[in-house]
Design a protein around this motif. Structure first.
Motif, PDB file in Angstrom:
ATOM      1  N   ASN A 129       0.860  -1.237   0.130  1.00  0.00           N
ATOM      2  CA  ASN A 129       0.112   0.032   0.087  1.00  0.00           C
ATOM      3  C   ASN A 129       0.979   1.052  -0.153  1.00  0.00           C
ATOM      4  N   ASP A 130       2.033   1.148  -0.086  1.00  0.00           N
ATOM      5  CA  ASP A 130       3.211   2.637   0.048  1.00  0.00           C
ATOM      6  C   ASP A 130       4.173   2.170  -1.033  1.00  0.00           C
ATOM      7  N   ASN A 131       4.700   3.285  -1.611  1.00  0.00           N
ATOM      8  CA  ASN A 131       5.567   2.940  -2.790  1.00  0.00           C
ATOM      9  C   ASN A 131       6.864   3.145  -1.922  1.00  0.00           C
ATOM     10  N   ILE A 132       7.102   2.025  -1.299  1.00  0.00           N
ATOM     11  CA  ILE A 132       8.379   1.952  -0.270  1.00  0.00           C
ATOM     12  C   ILE A 132       8.945   0.596  -0.561  1.00  0.00           C
ATOM     13  N   ILE A 133      10.141   0.135  -0.969  1.00  0.00           N
ATOM     14  CA  ILE A 133      10.888  -0.891  -0.968  1.00  0.00           C
ATOM     15  C   ILE A 133      11.702  -1.103   0.445  1.00  0.00           C
ATOM     16  N   LEU A 134      11.826  -2.445   1.086  1.00  0.00           N
ATOM     17  CA  LEU A 134      12.570  -2.655   2.266  1.00  0.00           C
ATOM     18  C   LEU A 134      13.500  -3.460   1.635  1.00  0.00           C
ATOM     19  N   LEU A 135      14.604  -3.140   1.712  1.00  0.00           N
ATOM     20  CA  LEU A 135      15.834  -3.938   1.254  1.00  0.00           C
ATOM     21  C   LEU A 135      16.829  -4.302   2.440  1.00  0.00           C
ATOM     22  N   LEU A 204      19.228   4.297   5.158  1.00  0.00           N
ATOM     23  CA  LEU A 204      19.826   3.087   5.778  1.00  0.00           C
ATOM     24  C   LEU A 204      19.427   3.242   7.423  1.00  0.00           C
ATOM     25  N   ARG A 205      18.579   2.213   7.761  1.00  0.00           N
ATOM     26  CA  ARG A 205      18.458   2.068   9.495  1.00  0.00           C
ATOM     27  C   ARG A 205      18.856   0.731   9.824  1.00  0.00           C
ATOM     28  N   SER A 206      19.674   0.742  10.676  1.00  0.00           N
ATOM     29  CA  SER A 206      20.551  -0.450  11.258  1.00  0.00           C
ATOM     30  C   SER A 206      20.469  -0.985  12.645  1.00  0.00           C
ATOM     31  N   THR A 207      20.228  -2.423  12.522  1.00  0.00           N
ATOM     32  CA  THR A 207      20.397  -2.835  14.047  1.00  0.00           C
ATOM     33  C   THR A 207      21.637  -3.714  13.955  1.00  0.00           C
ATOM     34  N   LYS A 208      21.882  -4.511  15.000  1.00  0.00           N
ATOM     35  CA  LYS A 208      23.136  -5.293  15.145  1.00  0.00           C
ATOM     36  C   LYS A 208      23.213  -6.202  14.189  1.00  0.00           C
ATOM     37  N   ASP A 209      22.118  -6.973  13.934  1.00  0.00           N
ATOM     38  CA  ASP A 209      22.024  -8.291  12.952  1.00  0.00           C
ATOM     39  C   ASP A 209      21.426  -7.679  11.419  1.00  0.00           C
ATOM     40  N   LEU A 234       9.737   9.815   1.393  1.00  0.00           N
ATOM     41  CA  LEU A 234      10.660   8.787   2.099  1.00  0.00           C
ATOM     42  C   LEU A 234      10.896   9.254   3.521  1.00  0.00           C
ATOM     43  N   LEU A 235      10.897  10.547   3.733  1.00  0.00           N
ATOM     44  CA  LEU A 235      11.229  10.844   5.048  1.00  0.00           C
ATOM     45  C   LEU A 235      10.022  10.597   6.014  1.00  0.00           C
ATOM     46  N   LYS A 236       8.729  10.393   5.380  1.00  0.00           N
ATOM     47  CA  LYS A 236       7.546  10.150   6.248  1.00  0.00           C
ATOM     48  C   LYS A 236       7.526   8.538   6.900  1.00  0.00           C
ATOM     49  N   PHE A 237       8.440   8.054   6.379  1.00  0.00           N
ATOM     50  CA  PHE A 237       8.552   6.334   6.532  1.00  0.00           C
ATOM     51  C   PHE A 237       9.715   6.119   7.703  1.00  0.00           C
ATOM     52  N   GLY A 238       9.089   6.452   9.250  1.00  0.00           N
ATOM     53  CA  GLY A 238       9.925   6.018  10.126  1.00  0.00           C
ATOM     54  C   GLY A 238       9.502   4.590  10.507  1.00  0.00           C
ATOM     55  N   VAL A 239      10.096   4.177  11.581  1.00  0.00           N
ATOM     56  CA  VAL A 239      10.083   2.642  11.854  1.00  0.00           C
ATOM     57  C   VAL A 239       8.493   2.206  12.153  1.00  0.00           C
ATOM     58  N   ARG A 240       7.802   3.140  12.887  1.00  0.00           N
ATOM     59  CA  ARG A 240       6.180   3.066  12.955  1.00  0.00           C
ATOM     60  C   ARG A 240       5.688   2.948  11.937  1.00  0.00           C
ATOM     61  N   GLU A 241       5.734   3.797  10.815  1.00  0.00           N
ATOM     62  CA  GLU A 241       4.928   3.838   9.549  1.00  0.00           C
ATOM     63  C   GLU A 241       5.388   2.540   8.816  1.00  0.00           C
ATOM     64  N   ILE A 242       6.615   2.047   8.864  1.00  0.00           N
ATOM     65  CA  ILE A 242       7.034   1.097   8.103  1.00  0.00           C
ATOM     66  C   ILE A 242       6.500  -0.349   8.751  1.00  0.00           C
ATOM     67  N   ASN A 243       6.208  -0.582  10.129  1.00  0.00           N
ATOM     68  CA  ASN A 243       5.615  -1.639  10.640  1.00  0.00           C
ATOM     69  C   ASN A 243       4.125  -1.410  10.431  1.00  0.00           C
ATOM     70  N   ALA A 244       3.389  -0.358  10.510  1.00  0.00           N
ATOM     71  CA  ALA A 244       2.106  -0.399   9.820  1.00  0.00           C
ATOM     72  C   ALA A 244       1.903  -0.598   8.509  1.00  0.00           C
ATOM     73  N   GLY A 245       2.973  -0.155   7.667  1.00  0.00           N
ATOM     74  CA  GLY A 245       2.909  -0.506   6.338  1.00  0.00           C
ATOM     75  C   GLY A 245       3.105  -2.089   6.020  1.00  0.00           C
ATOM     76  N   LEU A 246       4.045  -2.655   6.963  1.00  0.00           N
ATOM     77  CA  LEU A 246       4.001  -4.371   6.781  1.00  0.00           C
ATOM     78  C   LEU A 246       2.884  -4.883   7.265  1.00  0.00           C
ATOM     79  N   LYS A 247       2.131  -4.489   8.315  1.00  0.00           N
ATOM     80  CA  LYS A 247       0.920  -5.226   8.465  1.00  0.00           C
ATOM     81  C   LYS A 247      -0.173  -5.053   7.353  1.00  0.00           C
ATOM     82  N   GLN A 248      -0.265  -3.746   6.993  1.00  0.00           N
ATOM     83  CA  GLN A 248      -1.328  -3.679   5.733  1.00  0.00           C
ATOM     84  C   GLN A 248      -0.851  -4.495   4.586  1.00  0.00           C
ATOM     85  N   HIS A 249       0.604  -4.514   4.402  1.00  0.00           N
ATOM     86  CA  HIS A 249       0.917  -5.437   3.167  1.00  0.00           C
ATOM     87  C   HIS A 249       0.446  -6.818   3.364  1.00  0.00           C
TER      88      HIS A 249
END
Length: 714
Positions: A129-135, A204-209, A234-249
């Motif tokens: 539902n969003d024009n976002i790719i998560l790589l 880029l958003r990073s965690t340990k793994d 692009l700046l509208k998509f923080g962690v919360r927005e991405i998690n919501a996008g994944l749920k809708q996806h």
């Protein structure tokens, strides 16, 4: 206590299995898009495969990025689909093993790559539902270091790179693109000579793994601040927005796969069918651009456009039975939005009441057809001489209408089909025998000698168009001023040219050299004007197909999907499956994509339609359940296939016998069913009635919402 017929319906519903989607595996990954794993949301998409000995490549595509220069004869260059580029993931050490998995139900892909520094995974998700790719680079088991860089493709028609294409004498290149960075966002900006441009941006958003690259592509044909628009999005998509996008996806894909299901006893065909269903929704959506030949997955190609004399028609052919009018709607919108160009496509003397489309176009459907009485076209390109393309394209629109029975769809379809047929009528003349013949030479697609009078391609398309117009007009009382003209032309149209080998290409043009397109056999399929119910035509059908298939030199993938559909119409499931076996084993690539010099999306999707037709067909006014199931497929079932009149059909076959059929009438109406049950028991929930006819048909008259359950008497 439940009423008996209600109980029967509930019991019936429980015996139809629900398909469980798994993973589609590509192992090992290869060095082309045909050996990669992919995602898409109808606009953006990814393709992940290997690049050299130590790199993983992730292509990024956007389906509407076309050059958009003013109309010219060089439309395949000036209005071409443009390739964006790719991410290069350099692992710094040699790859020793790889595999790819597409997780269909959750709609993401994973490339797993092993090196002497450990294993790394590349996971791609294109949010629905969003024009976002998560790589995502999953690096927990990787001890080395990697680098990720964006490698842009030049904004030039891909057709320029093929030596055998006729290039324009002058081709003005687009400006050079440029890299940029704003805060944490890196981007690549490409302006276009025609105005506007496109930008690929990522952060880029990073965690340990896990390193997660959040990617988007913006495109605007007019605005000069397209880059700023892209960065702001692009700046509208923080962690919360991405998690919501994944749920809708995930919810979107769950709902999508519920629309219809097919269960096959052959794991190869089951996996292939499921992949096509996934591919359709990756390539387009109701509110997204129509599918061109590539979908979101670009590769060097001489076909950077829409092809309208077979490819689009085949690509959309499985959407109707699959109960995905949401997918088909992208084609309907494309036609509706470009009526003005369809009118400009015909010669000026006919524009007052006619429309057409040539062989290929950009999304605007500008593609002139030059056919005109008294005008010689011997030196014109073949694509400018194809008469029937638009009417054939409107066959898909007609199926869309028959699946919806919508007054609004009717009101849009009828004038389009009327004006498309008008162009044909302008080119007819009565011969000395009182027969209407096409008075100008037209081109039968793909055949080297196909510029001729009375091509079977155009006669079969015109015949279908006239029949459809008469039927549609009769729905509203048959009062159109041209009703009598359509009827007269249909009754007196020149016969399909044929000889001792069957149907010819055209008048005075026999089929005597290999021909991949079944343009000369379309009266058999997809129009069923000459069909297996007509016993007097069975020998003609058989020898026509056999003669076509006997010349194998230039047969390609869709030659075998077309033959499979024709065999299915004849009730010959084993022959249909044998033809599909050739297609899957010889032509379809590891990840079910297909290529002829470059990616062409239609053939595997046409094979999906052929598989559906083994299970359900509608022609000659009869809905046929399990008409051509291969003998070795003992257990087959499908749920909620969409049929003519908006009827939803479910059926189950066990041990080679049909045991249950269900019809849900969404809009009411009549329906004739042909089953292979010897003594069917019919129960109706809601208002309706049925009669069993002597020829074994079941005739249904149903009110809106009625449900019919049929089972074999024990």
């Amino acid at each position: 206590m439940m009423k008996p017929k209600t109980l029967f319906i509930i019991i019936f519903a429980t015996i139809l299995p629900v398909m469980g989607f798994g993973q589609f595996k590509v192992a090992p990954l290869g060095n082309t898009i045909y050996e990669g794993v992919f995602t898409g949301n109808g606009l953006l998409g990814t393709m992940t495969y290997l690049s050299g000995k130590k790199s993983v490549r992730i292509d990024i595509g956007r389906t509407d990025v076309y050059d958009h220069r003013a109309n010219s004869e060089d439309k395949l260059f000036d209005k071409a689909r443009l390739s964006l580029g790719h991410f290069d993931l350099d692992l710094g050490s040699a790859i020793v093993q790889s595999r790819g998995d597409i997780h269909l139900k959750e709609a993401y892909a994973v490339a797993t790559v092993s090196t002497d520094q450990g294993q790394i995974k590349v996971k791609t998700t294109t949010l629905s539902n969003d024009n976002i790719i998560l790589l995502e680079v999953l690096k927990k088991e990787f001890k080395g270091k990697y680098t990720l860089n964006w490698v842009a493709d030049s904004a030039i028609s891909p057709r320029m790179k093929f030596s055998y294409t006729q290039k324009p004498k002058r081709y003005l290149a687009n400006p050079a693109g440029k890299n940029g960075q704003e805060g944490h966002i890196k981007y690549y900006e490409q302006a276009l000579t025609a105005g506007g441009g496109y930008t690929t941006a990522y952060l880029l958003r990073s965690t340990k793994d896990t390193d997660t690259y959040v990617v988007t592509v913006g495109y605007n044909q007019k605005s000069t601040d397209f880059t700023q628009q892209t960065l702001a999005y692009l700046l509208k998509f923080g962690v919360r927005e991405i998690n919501a996008g994944l749920k809708q996806h995930r919810q979107w894909w769950t709902n999508y796969f519920k629309a219809s299901t097919l269960e096959l006893p052959d794991s190869t065909y089951q996996g292939f069918y499921d992949m096509q269903l996934y591919k359709l929704a990756s390539a387009t959506r109701s509110d997204k651009p129509a599918m061109d030949l590539q979908g979101p997955w670009t590769s060097p190609t001489p076909w950077p456009a829409y092809w309208l004399n077979l490819n689009m028609q085949l690509a959309y052919s499985p959407t109707f039975k699959a109960n995905h009018l949401d997918i088909a709607n992208s084609l309907i919108q494309m036609i509706d939005q470009n009526k003005d160009n369809l009118r400009l496509n015909v010669p000026e003397p006919y524009r007052y009441n006619s429309i057409a489309v040539g062989r290929s176009s950009a999304p605007d459907l500008w593609s002139p057809v030059l056919l005109q009485k008294g005008v010689s076209l011997e030196k014109a390109s073949d694509g400018d001489k194809e008469l029937g393309n638009l009417v054939w394209l409107l066959h898909s629109y007609y199926q869309y209408y028959r699946a919806t029975l919508s007054r609004d769809v009717y009101d849009r379809l009828f004038p389009l089909l009327k004006e498309a047929v008008n162009y044909h009528l302008h080119l007819l003349e009565k011969d000395q025998n009182g027969k209407y013949a096409i008075a100008v030479k037209t081109y039968s697609p793909e055949y080297s000698k196909g510029f001729a009078y009375n091509t079977n391609y155009d006669l079969s398309i015109l015949t279908w168009g006239l029949k459809a117009l008469l039927e549609l007009d009769d729905e509203r009382g048959g009062n159109d001023p041209l009703h009598a003209v359509w009827k007269d032309v249909l009754e007196h149209l020149v016969e399909y040219p044929q000889n001792t080998d069957g149907f010819m290409i055209a008048k005075d043009v026999p089929y005597d050299e290999s021909h991949r397109h079944y343009s000369h056999l379309m009266m058999i399929y997809p129009f069923y004007d000459v069909n297996w119910d007509q016993k007097e035509n069975r020998e003609l059908i058989e020898k026509s197909i056999a003669h076509w298939q006997s010349k194998k030199q230039w047969l390609q993938g869709y030659s075998f999907s077309g033959a499979a559909s024709m065999y299915a119409m004849m009730g010959r499931g084993d022959a249909a499956l044998a033809s599909l076996d050739v297609l899957l084993n010889k032509y379809v690539k590891a990840n079910t994509l297909y290529a002829e010099s470059g990616p062409v999306i239609e053939t595997p999707l046409a094979a999906m339609a052929s598989i559906q037709e083994l299970c359900l067909q509608y022609w000659n006014g009869i809905l046929r359940v399990f008409p051509a199931v291969p003998s070795k497929w003992k257990d087959v079932s499908f749920n909620q296939f969409l049929a003519d009149g908006g009827n939803l059909i479910s059926a189950q076959r066990k041990n080679g016998n049909t045991v249950a059929v269900e019809v849900k009438s969404q809009y009411g109406g009549t329906l004739k069913l042909k089953l292979d049950m010897l003594n069917p028991i019919v129960k109706i929930q809601g208002k309706g009635k049925y009669t069993k006819q002597e020829d074994g048909l079941i005739s249904l008259e149903l009110n809106k919402g009625a449900i019919v359950a049929i089972r074999e008497s024990k």
